[in-house]
Design a protein around this motif. Structure first.
Motif, mmCIF file in Angstrom:
data_model
loop_
_atom_site.group_PDB
_atom_site.id
_atom_site.type_symbol
_atom_site.label_atom_id
_atom_site.label_comp_id
_atom_site.label_asym_id
_atom_site.label_seq_id
_atom_site.Cartn_x
_atom_site.Cartn_y
_atom_site.Cartn_z
ATOM 1 N N GLY A 28 0.815 -1.200 0.000
ATOM 2 C CA GLY A 28 0.000 0.000 0.000
ATOM 3 C C GLY A 28 0.849 1.249 0.000
ATOM 4 O O GLY A 28 2.080 1.191 0.061
ATOM 5 N N TRP A 41 -9.411 -10.025 -1.134
ATOM 6 C CA TRP A 41 -9.188 -8.666 -0.650
ATOM 7 C C TRP A 41 -10.523 -7.988 -0.403
ATOM 8 O O TRP A 41 -11.427 -8.043 -1.245
ATOM 9 N N TYR A 42 -10.614 -7.371 0.736
ATOM 10 C CA TYR A 42 -11.708 -6.482 1.070
ATOM 11 C C TYR A 42 -11.108 -5.086 1.240
ATOM 12 O O TYR A 42 -9.898 -4.931 1.340
ATOM 13 N N ARG A 43 -11.968 -4.082 1.264
ATOM 14 C CA ARG A 43 -11.506 -2.739 1.573
ATOM 15 C C ARG A 43 -12.529 -2.022 2.423
ATOM 16 O O ARG A 43 -13.721 -2.315 2.369
ATOM 17 N N GLN A 44 -12.024 -1.090 3.202
ATOM 18 C CA GLN A 44 -12.904 -0.287 4.052
ATOM 19 C C GLN A 44 -12.448 1.152 4.008
ATOM 20 O O GLN A 44 -11.324 1.478 4.428
ATOM 21 N N ARG A 78 -17.076 -2.423 5.324
ATOM 22 C CA ARG A 78 -16.100 -3.243 4.604
ATOM 23 C C ARG A 78 -16.802 -3.886 3.419
ATOM 24 O O ARG A 78 -17.925 -4.386 3.529
ATOM 25 N N VAL A 133 -13.615 -6.777 -2.540
ATOM 26 C CA VAL A 133 -13.052 -6.299 -3.797
ATOM 27 C C VAL A 133 -12.955 -7.466 -4.776
ATOM 28 O O VAL A 133 -13.440 -7.400 -5.901
ATOM 29 N N ASP A 155 -10.821 5.001 -4.598
ATOM 30 C CA ASP A 155 -10.208 3.726 -4.202
ATOM 31 C C ASP A 155 -9.495 3.836 -2.856
ATOM 32 O O ASP A 155 -9.022 2.831 -2.325
ATOM 33 N N ALA A 202 -8.703 3.600 0.709
ATOM 34 C CA ALA A 202 -9.281 2.720 1.728
ATOM 35 C C ALA A 202 -8.167 1.901 2.367
ATOM 36 O O ALA A 202 -7.028 1.890 1.874
ATOM 37 N N TYR A 237 -7.036 -1.727 2.658
ATOM 38 C CA TYR A 237 -7.249 -2.980 1.938
ATOM 39 C C TYR A 237 -6.830 -4.124 2.854
ATOM 40 O O TYR A 237 -5.694 -4.161 3.348
ATOM 41 N N GLY A 270 -4.432 -5.129 7.397
ATOM 42 C CA GLY A 270 -4.788 -4.122 6.404
ATOM 43 C C GLY A 270 -3.603 -3.280 5.981
ATOM 44 O O GLY A 270 -2.654 -3.078 6.743
ATOM 45 N N GLN A 285 -2.900 0.505 3.973
ATOM 46 C CA GLN A 285 -3.574 1.736 3.551
ATOM 47 C C GLN A 285 -3.212 2.071 2.109
ATOM 48 O O GLN A 285 -2.031 2.102 1.738
#
Length: 119
Positions: A9, A36-39, A45, A48, A89, A91, A93, A112, A114
């Motif tokens: 990130g 992968w998720y993102r918030q 959340r 992705v 985008d 977030a 991840y 996560g 950033q």
């Protein structure tokens, strides 16, 4: 126990690219799914993309075309290539893995990484 460690990130300008990595280690027989998720701040959340051990991929509709998920089963590592980054985008991840040990499946999450996209 299983640990997931993300990397890749950072701060990038709109239109740029990033490649995120997530390596799983610990007591692992196999990993059925990695993803992968993102918030984003103030948002829930969201998924992705994820990929099965056989290479089947699923993407959030808005991620199709700019996001590519891949994995190296031998290294228990999943990657997320993000191209043409947009400010939206931005977030944290978060890596996810569904791990099998003998006959049991458990879900694990990373801390996560950033991603910040400047306009």
């Amino acid at each position: 126990q299983v640990q997931l460690v993300e990397s890749g990130g950072g701060l990038v300008q709109a239109g740029g690219s990033l490649r995120l990595s997530c390596a799983a280690s610990g007591s692992i027989d196999s990993i059925a799914v990695m993803g992968w998720y993102r918030q984003a701040p103030g948002k829930q959340r969201e998924l992705v993309a994820h990929i099965t051990s056989g290479g089947t991929t699923t993407y959030k509709d808005s991620a199709k075309g700019r996001f590519t998920i891949s994995r190296d089963n031998a290294k228990n590592t999943v990657y997320l290539q993000i191209n043409s980054l947009k400010p939206e985008d931005t977030a944290v991840y978060i890596c996810y893995a569904r791990v099998r040990v003998v006959v049991r499946y458990d879900d694990y999450w990373g801390q996560g990484t950033q991603v910040t996209v400047s306009s």
